[in-house]
Design a protein around this motif. Sequence first.
Motif, mmCIF file in Angstrom:
data_model
loop_
_atom_site.group_PDB
_atom_site.id
_atom_site.type_symbol
_atom_site.label_atom_id
_atom_site.label_comp_id
_atom_site.label_asym_id
_atom_site.label_seq_id
_atom_site.Cartn_x
_atom_site.Cartn_y
_atom_site.Cartn_z
ATOM 1 N N LYS A 198 0.830 -1.197 0.000
ATOM 2 C CA LYS A 198 0.000 0.000 0.000
ATOM 3 C C LYS A 198 0.871 1.256 0.000
ATOM 4 C CE LYS A 198 -3.810 2.229 2.496
ATOM 5 N NZ LYS A 198 -4.717 2.155 3.674
ATOM 6 N N LEU A 199 1.955 1.223 0.770
ATOM 7 C CA LEU A 199 2.880 2.356 0.819
ATOM 8 C C LEU A 199 3.546 2.554 -0.546
ATOM 9 C CD1 LEU A 199 4.492 4.548 2.259
ATOM 10 C CD2 LEU A 199 6.034 2.770 3.136
ATOM 11 N N ALA A 200 3.926 1.462 -1.194
ATOM 12 C CA ALA A 200 4.545 1.539 -2.514
ATOM 13 C C ALA A 200 3.614 2.223 -3.509
ATOM 14 C CB ALA A 200 4.908 0.136 -3.001
ATOM 15 N N LYS A 201 2.341 1.884 -3.442
ATOM 16 C CA LYS A 201 1.346 2.496 -4.317
ATOM 17 C C LYS A 201 1.216 3.990 -4.035
ATOM 18 C CE LYS A 201 -3.511 2.092 -5.728
ATOM 19 N NZ LYS A 201 -4.808 1.409 -5.478
ATOM 20 N N SER A 202 1.248 4.352 -2.753
ATOM 21 C CA SER A 202 1.137 5.759 -2.360
ATOM 22 C C SER A 202 2.336 6.569 -2.837
ATOM 23 C CB SER A 202 1.012 5.870 -0.837
ATOM 24 O OG SER A 202 -0.172 5.251 -0.369
ATOM 25 N N ILE A 203 3.504 5.955 -2.806
ATOM 26 C CA ILE A 203 4.721 6.630 -3.278
ATOM 27 C C ILE A 203 4.555 7.047 -4.740
ATOM 28 C CG2 ILE A 203 7.146 6.228 -3.915
ATOM 29 C CD1 ILE A 203 7.366 4.510 -1.342
ATOM 30 N N ILE A 204 4.033 6.132 -5.545
ATOM 31 C CA ILE A 204 3.832 6.407 -6.966
ATOM 32 C C ILE A 204 2.754 7.475 -7.157
ATOM 33 C CG2 ILE A 204 3.028 5.421 -9.150
ATOM 34 C CD1 ILE A 204 4.259 2.748 -8.200
ATOM 35 N N GLU A 205 1.647 7.342 -6.441
ATOM 36 C CA GLU A 205 0.538 8.297 -6.568
ATOM 37 C C GLU A 205 0.942 9.708 -6.159
ATOM 38 O OE1 GLU A 205 -3.154 5.147 -5.741
ATOM 39 O OE2 GLU A 205 -2.397 6.430 -4.118
ATOM 40 N N GLN A 206 1.956 9.805 -5.278
ATOM 41 C CA GLN A 206 2.399 11.097 -4.778
ATOM 42 C C GLN A 206 3.439 11.740 -5.686
ATOM 43 O OE1 GLN A 206 0.761 12.327 -1.985
ATOM 44 N NE2 GLN A 206 1.719 14.189 -2.736
ATOM 45 N N GLY A 207 3.786 11.086 -6.785
ATOM 46 C CA GLY A 207 4.757 11.662 -7.721
ATOM 47 C C GLY A 207 6.156 11.111 -7.582
ATOM 48 N N GLY A 208 6.313 10.109 -6.723
ATOM 49 C CA GLY A 208 7.617 9.477 -6.577
ATOM 50 C C GLY A 208 7.712 8.255 -7.469
ATOM 51 N N CYS A 209 8.663 7.381 -7.160
ATOM 52 C CA CYS A 209 8.804 6.183 -7.982
ATOM 53 C C CYS A 209 9.472 5.047 -7.220
ATOM 54 C CB CYS A 209 9.601 6.488 -9.255
ATOM 55 S SG CYS A 209 11.292 7.071 -8.967
ATOM 56 N N LEU A 210 9.289 3.851 -7.763
ATOM 57 C CA LEU A 210 9.966 2.655 -7.299
ATOM 58 C C LEU A 210 11.017 2.313 -8.342
ATOM 59 C CD1 LEU A 210 6.861 0.436 -6.384
ATOM 60 C CD2 LEU A 210 7.939 2.222 -4.996
ATOM 61 N N VAL A 211 12.207 1.912 -7.895
ATOM 62 C CA VAL A 211 13.308 1.633 -8.819
ATOM 63 C C VAL A 211 13.972 0.311 -8.463
ATOM 64 C CG1 VAL A 211 15.440 2.530 -9.841
ATOM 65 C CG2 VAL A 211 13.747 4.124 -8.932
ATOM 66 N N SER A 212 14.332 -0.454 -9.482
ATOM 67 C CA SER A 212 15.039 -1.710 -9.253
ATOM 68 C C SER A 212 15.897 -2.056 -10.462
ATOM 69 C CB SER A 212 14.039 -2.843 -8.998
ATOM 70 O OG SER A 212 14.715 -4.092 -8.898
ATOM 71 N N GLU A 213 17.013 -2.714 -10.224
ATOM 72 C CA GLU A 213 17.814 -3.201 -11.343
ATOM 73 C C GLU A 213 17.429 -4.631 -11.714
ATOM 74 O OE1 GLU A 213 21.990 -4.154 -10.969
ATOM 75 O OE2 GLU A 213 21.863 -4.227 -8.783
ATOM 76 N N TYR A 214 16.476 -5.184 -10.986
ATOM 77 C CA TYR A 214 16.079 -6.578 -11.206
ATOM 78 C C TYR A 214 14.816 -6.679 -12.044
ATOM 79 C CZ TYR A 214 19.352 -6.872 -7.365
ATOM 80 O OH TYR A 214 20.474 -6.727 -6.583
ATOM 81 N N GLU A 215 14.706 -7.791 -12.751
ATOM 82 C CA GLU A 215 13.535 -8.036 -13.583
ATOM 83 C C GLU A 215 12.268 -7.921 -12.731
ATOM 84 O OE1 GLU A 215 14.579 -11.909 -14.914
ATOM 85 O OE2 GLU A 215 16.511 -11.126 -15.579
ATOM 86 N N PRO A 216 11.177 -7.454 -13.326
ATOM 87 C CA PRO A 216 9.957 -7.149 -12.565
ATOM 88 C C PRO A 216 9.452 -8.235 -11.633
ATOM 89 C CG PRO A 216 9.777 -6.287 -14.775
ATOM 90 C CD PRO A 216 11.049 -7.065 -14.745
ATOM 91 N N ASP A 217 9.637 -9.507 -11.984
ATOM 92 C CA ASP A 217 9.119 -10.591 -11.149
ATOM 93 C C ASP A 217 10.206 -11.294 -10.327
ATOM 94 O OD1 ASP A 217 6.432 -10.254 -12.014
ATOM 95 O OD2 ASP A 217 6.922 -11.298 -13.874
ATOM 96 N N LYS A 218 11.389 -10.688 -10.258
ATOM 97 C CA LYS A 218 12.506 -11.299 -9.525
ATOM 98 C C LYS A 218 12.314 -11.158 -8.015
ATOM 99 C CE LYS A 218 16.823 -12.949 -9.409
ATOM 100 N NZ LYS A 218 17.244 -14.226 -10.033
ATOM 101 N N LYS A 219 12.408 -12.271 -7.306
ATOM 102 C CA LYS A 219 12.269 -12.249 -5.849
ATOM 103 C C LYS A 219 13.585 -11.844 -5.191
ATOM 104 C CE LYS A 219 8.627 -15.768 -5.681
ATOM 105 N NZ LYS A 219 8.218 -17.099 -5.154
ATOM 106 N N VAL A 220 13.495 -11.456 -3.939
ATOM 107 C CA VAL A 220 14.677 -11.072 -3.173
ATOM 108 C C VAL A 220 15.621 -12.271 -3.032
ATOM 109 C CG1 VAL A 220 15.506 -10.336 -0.912
ATOM 110 C CG2 VAL A 220 13.456 -9.306 -1.855
ATOM 111 N N PHE A 221 16.922 -11.997 -3.157
ATOM 112 C CA PHE A 221 17.918 -13.016 -2.853
ATOM 113 C C PHE A 221 18.996 -12.358 -2.007
ATOM 114 C CE2 PHE A 221 18.814 -11.012 -6.855
ATOM 115 C CZ PHE A 221 20.187 -10.836 -6.922
ATOM 116 N N LYS A 222 19.817 -13.140 -1.372
ATOM 117 C CA LYS A 222 20.723 -12.631 -0.339
ATOM 118 C C LYS A 222 21.590 -11.470 -0.824
ATOM 119 C CE LYS A 222 23.996 -14.213 3.186
ATOM 120 N NZ LYS A 222 24.733 -15.379 3.718
ATOM 121 N N ARG A 223 22.207 -11.608 -1.977
ATOM 122 C CA ARG A 223 23.141 -10.593 -2.456
ATOM 123 C C ARG A 223 22.436 -9.306 -2.887
ATOM 124 N NH1 ARG A 223 24.658 -13.088 -6.485
ATOM 125 N NH2 ARG A 223 24.024 -11.734 -8.204
#
Length: 326
Positions: A198-223
Amino acid sequence: MEKLFYVKIFKRDDMIKYKELLFLNKINRVGKVTIYTKYWDMLINSKDMDDLFNKLHKSNKISEDKLIKAKNEAEKIYDSVVNDSEINVITVFDKEYPKKLFDMENQKPLYLYVKGSMDALSKSNIAIIGTRKPSNNTEIFEKKIVKGILDVSKRVVVSGLALGCDKIAHETTVNENKITIAFLPCGLNVISPSSNKKLAKSIIEQGGCLVSEYEPDKKVFKRSYVERDKIVAAFSDIVFVLQCGEKSGTMHTVNATIDFKKVNHRDLYVYLPEDMSDGDYSGNISILKSNNGTKVSDIDEFCEEIVILEKDNNLNKNADYQSKLI
Protein backbone atom coordinates in the motif's frame (compact mmCIF):
# COMPACT_ATOMS: atom_id res chain seq x y z
CA MET A 1 39.75 3.06 -12.63
CA GLU A 2 37.34 1.79 -15.26
CA LYS A 3 37.80 3.03 -18.78
CA LEU A 4 35.16 5.56 -19.83
CA PHE A 5 33.36 4.98 -23.11
CA TYR A 6 31.88 7.73 -25.23
CA VAL A 7 28.97 6.36 -27.22
CA LYS A 8 25.78 7.34 -29.00
CA ILE A 9 22.85 7.93 -26.65
CA PHE A 10 19.85 5.86 -27.74
CA LYS A 11 16.35 7.29 -27.55
CA ARG A 12 14.03 6.07 -24.80
CA ASP A 13 11.80 4.36 -27.34
CA ASP A 14 14.73 2.54 -28.92
CA MET A 15 14.84 -0.68 -26.90
CA ILE A 16 17.45 -2.48 -29.01
CA LYS A 17 20.29 -2.08 -26.55
CA TYR A 18 18.04 -3.13 -23.69
CA LYS A 19 17.40 -6.42 -25.46
CA GLU A 20 21.11 -6.91 -26.14
CA LEU A 21 21.98 -6.19 -22.51
CA LEU A 22 19.35 -8.68 -21.39
CA PHE A 23 20.77 -11.26 -23.79
CA LEU A 24 24.32 -10.87 -22.46
CA ASN A 25 23.15 -10.87 -18.86
CA LYS A 26 21.22 -14.11 -19.40
CA ILE A 27 24.31 -16.00 -20.53
CA ASN A 28 25.51 -18.25 -17.72
CA ARG A 29 28.33 -16.66 -15.69
CA VAL A 30 28.08 -13.34 -17.54
CA GLY A 31 27.24 -10.51 -15.15
CA LYS A 32 27.67 -6.74 -15.08
CA VAL A 33 31.42 -6.74 -14.54
CA THR A 34 32.02 -9.24 -17.36
CA ILE A 35 29.83 -7.26 -19.76
CA TYR A 36 31.62 -4.00 -19.01
CA THR A 37 35.14 -5.43 -19.09
CA LYS A 38 34.92 -8.21 -21.68
CA TYR A 39 31.99 -7.70 -24.04
CA TRP A 40 31.52 -3.95 -24.12
CA ASP A 41 33.19 -3.24 -27.47
CA MET A 42 31.26 -6.08 -29.07
CA LEU A 43 28.02 -4.74 -27.57
CA ILE A 44 28.33 -1.15 -28.75
CA ASN A 45 29.34 -2.26 -32.24
CA SER A 46 26.44 -4.69 -32.66
CA LYS A 47 23.41 -3.69 -34.72
CA ASP A 48 20.93 -5.77 -32.75
CA MET A 49 20.64 -8.93 -30.67
CA ASP A 50 20.95 -11.25 -33.69
CA ASP A 51 24.11 -9.49 -34.77
CA LEU A 52 25.51 -9.80 -31.24
CA PHE A 53 24.50 -13.47 -31.17
CA ASN A 54 26.41 -14.14 -34.39
CA LYS A 55 29.51 -12.32 -33.19
CA LEU A 56 29.56 -14.29 -29.96
CA HIS A 57 28.98 -17.52 -31.85
CA LYS A 58 31.85 -16.84 -34.24
CA SER A 59 34.17 -16.01 -31.34
CA ASN A 60 33.77 -19.61 -30.08
CA LYS A 61 33.82 -18.34 -26.50
CA ILE A 62 30.30 -19.47 -25.63
CA SER A 63 28.49 -22.59 -26.80
CA GLU A 64 25.59 -22.26 -29.22
CA ASP A 65 23.22 -23.97 -26.76
CA LYS A 66 23.98 -21.37 -24.08
CA LEU A 67 23.52 -18.55 -26.58
CA ILE A 68 20.17 -19.89 -27.78
CA LYS A 69 18.94 -20.32 -24.22
CA ALA A 70 20.01 -16.78 -23.27
CA LYS A 71 18.42 -15.34 -26.44
CA ASN A 72 15.08 -17.03 -25.71
CA GLU A 73 15.08 -15.83 -22.08
CA ALA A 74 15.97 -12.27 -23.13
CA GLU A 75 13.18 -12.16 -25.72
CA LYS A 76 10.65 -13.42 -23.19
CA ILE A 77 11.58 -10.78 -20.60
CA TYR A 78 11.78 -8.05 -23.24
CA ASP A 79 8.27 -8.79 -24.55
CA SER A 80 6.89 -8.87 -21.01
CA VAL A 81 8.43 -5.53 -20.03
CA VAL A 82 7.56 -3.77 -23.28
CA ASN A 83 3.93 -4.80 -22.88
CA ASP A 84 3.76 -3.60 -19.27
CA SER A 85 2.45 -0.04 -19.40
CA GLU A 86 3.41 0.65 -15.77
CA ILE A 87 7.12 -0.08 -16.14
CA ASN A 88 9.76 2.09 -17.81
CA VAL A 89 13.31 0.97 -18.52
CA ILE A 90 16.39 3.17 -18.38
CA THR A 91 19.56 1.57 -19.76
CA VAL A 92 23.10 2.71 -19.19
CA PHE A 93 22.93 4.15 -22.72
CA ASP A 94 20.04 6.51 -21.95
CA LYS A 95 20.42 10.18 -21.09
CA GLU A 96 17.96 9.61 -18.24
CA TYR A 97 20.33 7.17 -16.56
CA PRO A 98 21.42 8.74 -13.22
CA LYS A 99 24.95 10.02 -13.83
CA LYS A 100 25.93 9.55 -10.18
CA LEU A 101 25.77 5.79 -10.71
CA PHE A 102 28.83 6.07 -12.94
CA ASP A 103 30.83 6.21 -9.70
CA MET A 104 30.04 2.50 -9.34
CA GLU A 105 32.25 1.90 -12.38
CA ASN A 106 31.86 -1.66 -13.68
CA GLN A 107 29.35 -2.52 -10.94
CA LYS A 108 26.78 0.04 -12.05
CA PRO A 109 23.39 -1.35 -13.13
CA LEU A 110 23.05 -2.19 -16.81
CA TYR A 111 19.47 -0.98 -16.65
CA LEU A 112 16.92 0.28 -14.15
CA TYR A 113 13.24 -0.55 -14.05
CA VAL A 114 11.05 2.33 -12.88
CA LYS A 115 7.41 2.54 -11.78
CA GLY A 116 6.16 6.05 -11.29
CA SER A 117 7.62 9.41 -12.26
CA MET A 118 11.11 9.26 -13.72
CA ASP A 119 11.42 13.02 -13.17
CA ALA A 120 12.05 12.27 -9.50
CA LEU A 121 15.38 10.67 -10.43
CA SER A 122 16.85 13.97 -11.61
CA LYS A 123 16.03 15.96 -8.47
CA SER A 124 18.42 16.62 -5.57
CA ASN A 125 17.90 14.10 -2.81
CA ILE A 126 18.69 12.78 0.64
CA ALA A 127 18.72 9.13 1.68
CA ILE A 128 17.23 8.35 5.07
CA ILE A 129 18.34 4.91 6.28
CA GLY A 130 18.58 2.81 9.41
CA THR A 131 17.57 -0.27 11.32
CA ARG A 132 14.37 -2.23 10.83
CA LYS A 133 13.79 -1.98 14.58
CA PRO A 134 14.38 1.64 15.61
CA SER A 135 13.98 2.72 19.19
CA ASN A 136 11.03 4.87 20.17
CA ASN A 137 13.40 7.83 20.49
CA THR A 138 14.68 7.30 16.95
CA GLU A 139 11.17 7.02 15.51
CA ILE A 140 10.13 10.33 17.04
CA PHE A 141 13.33 12.06 15.91
CA GLU A 142 13.10 10.64 12.37
CA LYS A 143 9.56 11.87 11.78
CA LYS A 144 10.51 15.34 12.98
CA ILE A 145 13.71 15.60 10.96
CA VAL A 146 12.13 14.32 7.73
CA LYS A 147 9.40 16.95 8.10
CA GLY A 148 12.08 19.56 8.79
CA ILE A 149 14.04 18.62 5.66
CA LEU A 150 10.91 18.77 3.53
CA ASP A 151 9.99 22.16 4.99
CA VAL A 152 13.32 23.82 4.11
CA SER A 153 14.20 22.09 0.84
CA LYS A 154 12.84 20.44 -2.28
CA ARG A 155 14.94 17.33 -1.82
CA VAL A 156 13.48 13.97 -2.68
CA VAL A 157 13.66 11.45 0.17
CA VAL A 158 15.36 8.20 -0.82
CA SER A 159 15.21 4.88 1.02
CA GLY A 160 14.82 1.13 0.54
CA LEU A 161 11.16 0.40 1.44
CA ALA A 162 12.20 -1.91 4.28
CA LEU A 163 10.48 -1.94 7.66
CA GLY A 164 11.59 0.43 10.39
CA CYS A 165 13.55 3.56 9.42
CA ASP A 166 12.97 3.10 5.67
CA LYS A 167 9.21 2.84 6.08
CA ILE A 168 9.08 5.85 8.40
CA ALA A 169 11.05 7.95 5.89
CA HIS A 170 8.76 7.04 2.97
CA GLU A 171 5.56 7.25 5.00
CA THR A 172 6.37 10.64 6.55
CA THR A 173 7.23 12.05 3.11
CA VAL A 174 4.01 10.75 1.56
CA ASN A 175 1.99 12.15 4.45
CA GLU A 176 3.59 15.53 3.80
CA ASN A 177 2.51 15.29 0.14
CA LYS A 178 6.13 15.27 -1.02
CA ILE A 179 8.19 13.04 -3.31
CA THR A 180 10.10 9.94 -2.27
CA ILE A 181 12.01 7.23 -4.17
CA ALA A 182 12.21 3.60 -3.07
CA PHE A 183 15.04 1.40 -4.33
CA LEU A 184 14.06 -2.25 -4.14
CA PRO A 185 16.17 -5.41 -3.65
CA CYS A 186 13.67 -7.28 -5.83
CA GLY A 187 11.53 -6.79 -8.91
CA LEU A 188 8.93 -4.03 -9.06
CA ASN A 189 6.11 -6.56 -9.10
CA VAL A 190 7.40 -8.27 -5.94
CA ILE A 191 7.19 -5.73 -3.11
CA SER A 192 9.15 -6.98 -0.10
CA PRO A 193 7.97 -6.93 2.60
CA SER A 194 4.45 -7.41 1.21
CA SER A 195 3.06 -5.30 4.06
CA ASN A 196 4.50 -2.25 2.25
CA LYS A 197 2.45 -2.74 -0.94
CA LYS A 198 0.00 0.00 0.00
CA LEU A 199 2.88 2.36 0.82
CA ALA A 200 4.54 1.54 -2.51
CA LYS A 201 1.35 2.50 -4.32
CA SER A 202 1.14 5.76 -2.36
CA ILE A 203 4.72 6.63 -3.28
CA ILE A 204 3.83 6.41 -6.97
CA GLU A 205 0.54 8.30 -6.57
CA GLN A 206 2.40 11.10 -4.78
CA GLY A 207 4.76 11.66 -7.72
CA GLY A 208 7.62 9.48 -6.58
CA CYS A 209 8.80 6.18 -7.98
CA LEU A 210 9.97 2.65 -7.30
CA VAL A 211 13.31 1.63 -8.82
CA SER A 212 15.04 -1.71 -9.25
CA GLU A 213 17.81 -3.20 -11.34
CA TYR A 214 16.08 -6.58 -11.21
CA GLU A 215 13.54 -8.04 -13.58
CA PRO A 216 9.96 -7.15 -12.56
CA ASP A 217 9.12 -10.59 -11.15
CA LYS A 218 12.51 -11.30 -9.52
CA LYS A 219 12.27 -12.25 -5.85
CA VAL A 220 14.68 -11.07 -3.17
CA PHE A 221 17.92 -13.02 -2.85
CA LYS A 222 20.72 -12.63 -0.34
CA ARG A 223 23.14 -10.59 -2.46
CA SER A 224 20.45 -8.25 -3.74
CA TYR A 225 20.27 -6.30 -0.46
CA VAL A 226 23.97 -5.43 -0.67
CA GLU A 227 23.69 -4.50 -4.35
CA ARG A 228 20.64 -2.33 -3.67
CA ASP A 229 22.42 -0.60 -0.77
CA LYS A 230 25.36 0.31 -3.03
CA ILE A 231 22.99 1.84 -5.57
CA VAL A 232 21.35 3.94 -2.85
CA ALA A 233 24.80 5.14 -1.74
CA ALA A 234 25.86 6.06 -5.27
CA PHE A 235 22.57 7.71 -6.18
CA SER A 236 22.18 9.84 -3.05
CA ASP A 237 23.59 13.35 -2.61
CA ILE A 238 23.28 13.07 1.18
CA VAL A 239 23.02 9.96 3.33
CA PHE A 240 21.50 10.32 6.80
CA VAL A 241 21.87 7.40 9.22
CA LEU A 242 19.21 7.29 11.95
CA GLN A 243 20.19 4.19 13.88
CA CYS A 244 22.15 1.02 13.15
CA GLY A 245 24.27 -1.65 14.75
CA GLU A 246 27.92 -1.98 13.81
CA LYS A 247 27.21 -5.20 11.87
CA SER A 248 23.83 -4.23 10.44
CA GLY A 249 22.83 -4.11 6.79
CA THR A 250 22.71 -0.31 6.98
CA MET A 251 26.50 -0.35 7.18
CA HIS A 252 26.62 -1.65 3.58
CA THR A 253 25.18 1.67 2.45
CA VAL A 254 27.43 3.58 4.85
CA ASN A 255 30.62 1.87 3.69
CA ALA A 256 29.70 2.33 0.04
CA THR A 257 28.97 6.01 0.68
CA ILE A 258 32.40 6.44 2.26
CA ASP A 259 33.99 4.83 -0.80
CA PHE A 260 32.02 7.00 -3.24
CA LYS A 261 32.97 10.14 -1.27
CA LYS A 262 36.54 9.51 -2.46
CA VAL A 263 35.37 9.71 -6.08
CA ASN A 264 32.83 12.55 -5.95
CA HIS A 265 31.48 14.63 -3.12
CA ARG A 266 28.76 13.21 -0.89
CA ASP A 267 27.62 14.12 2.61
CA LEU A 268 27.18 11.57 5.39
CA TYR A 269 25.30 12.54 8.55
CA VAL A 270 24.69 10.44 11.64
CA TYR A 271 22.11 10.86 14.37
CA LEU A 272 23.48 10.50 17.90
CA PRO A 273 21.01 10.99 20.76
CA GLU A 274 22.11 11.89 24.26
CA ASP A 275 20.26 8.87 25.62
CA MET A 276 21.22 5.64 23.81
CA SER A 277 19.87 3.26 26.43
CA ASP A 278 16.85 2.11 24.43
CA GLY A 279 18.52 0.93 21.22
CA ASP A 280 21.68 -0.22 19.43
CA TYR A 281 23.62 2.77 18.11
CA SER A 282 26.98 0.99 17.84
CA GLY A 283 27.07 1.59 14.07
CA ASN A 284 26.41 5.32 14.54
CA ILE A 285 29.21 5.53 17.11
CA SER A 286 31.61 3.63 14.85
CA ILE A 287 30.99 5.96 11.90
CA LEU A 288 31.63 9.04 14.02
CA LYS A 289 34.73 7.59 15.67
CA SER A 290 36.23 6.97 12.22
CA ASN A 291 35.53 10.62 11.31
CA ASN A 292 33.57 9.54 8.22
CA GLY A 293 30.31 11.21 9.21
CA THR A 294 28.99 14.39 10.79
CA LYS A 295 27.13 14.15 14.09
CA VAL A 296 23.53 15.38 14.23
CA SER A 297 21.60 15.83 17.45
CA ASP A 298 19.68 19.04 16.83
CA ILE A 299 17.00 19.18 14.12
CA ASP A 300 17.05 22.96 13.64
CA GLU A 301 20.84 23.05 13.22
CA PHE A 302 20.72 20.27 10.65
CA CYS A 303 17.94 21.98 8.69
CA GLU A 304 20.07 25.14 8.57
CA GLU A 305 22.86 23.00 7.14
CA ILE A 306 20.45 21.60 4.53
CA VAL A 307 19.61 25.13 3.38
CA ILE A 308 23.33 25.84 2.87
CA LEU A 309 23.82 22.55 1.00
CA GLU A 310 20.79 23.35 -1.16
CA LYS A 311 22.45 26.57 -2.33
CA ASP A 312 25.73 24.76 -3.03
CA ASN A 313 23.85 22.03 -4.89
CA ASN A 314 22.23 24.52 -7.24
CA LEU A 315 25.68 25.83 -8.16
CA ASN A 316 27.45 22.50 -8.60
CA LYS A 317 24.76 20.01 -9.63
CA ASN A 318 26.11 17.33 -11.96
CA ALA A 319 29.25 19.38 -12.66
CA ASP A 320 31.53 16.34 -12.47
CA TYR A 321 29.36 14.11 -14.66
CA GLN A 322 28.61 16.10 -17.79
CA SER A 323 31.23 14.46 -20.03
CA LYS A 324 30.59 10.88 -18.91
CA LEU A 325 28.26 8.77 -20.97
CA ILE A 326 29.26 5.45 -19.40
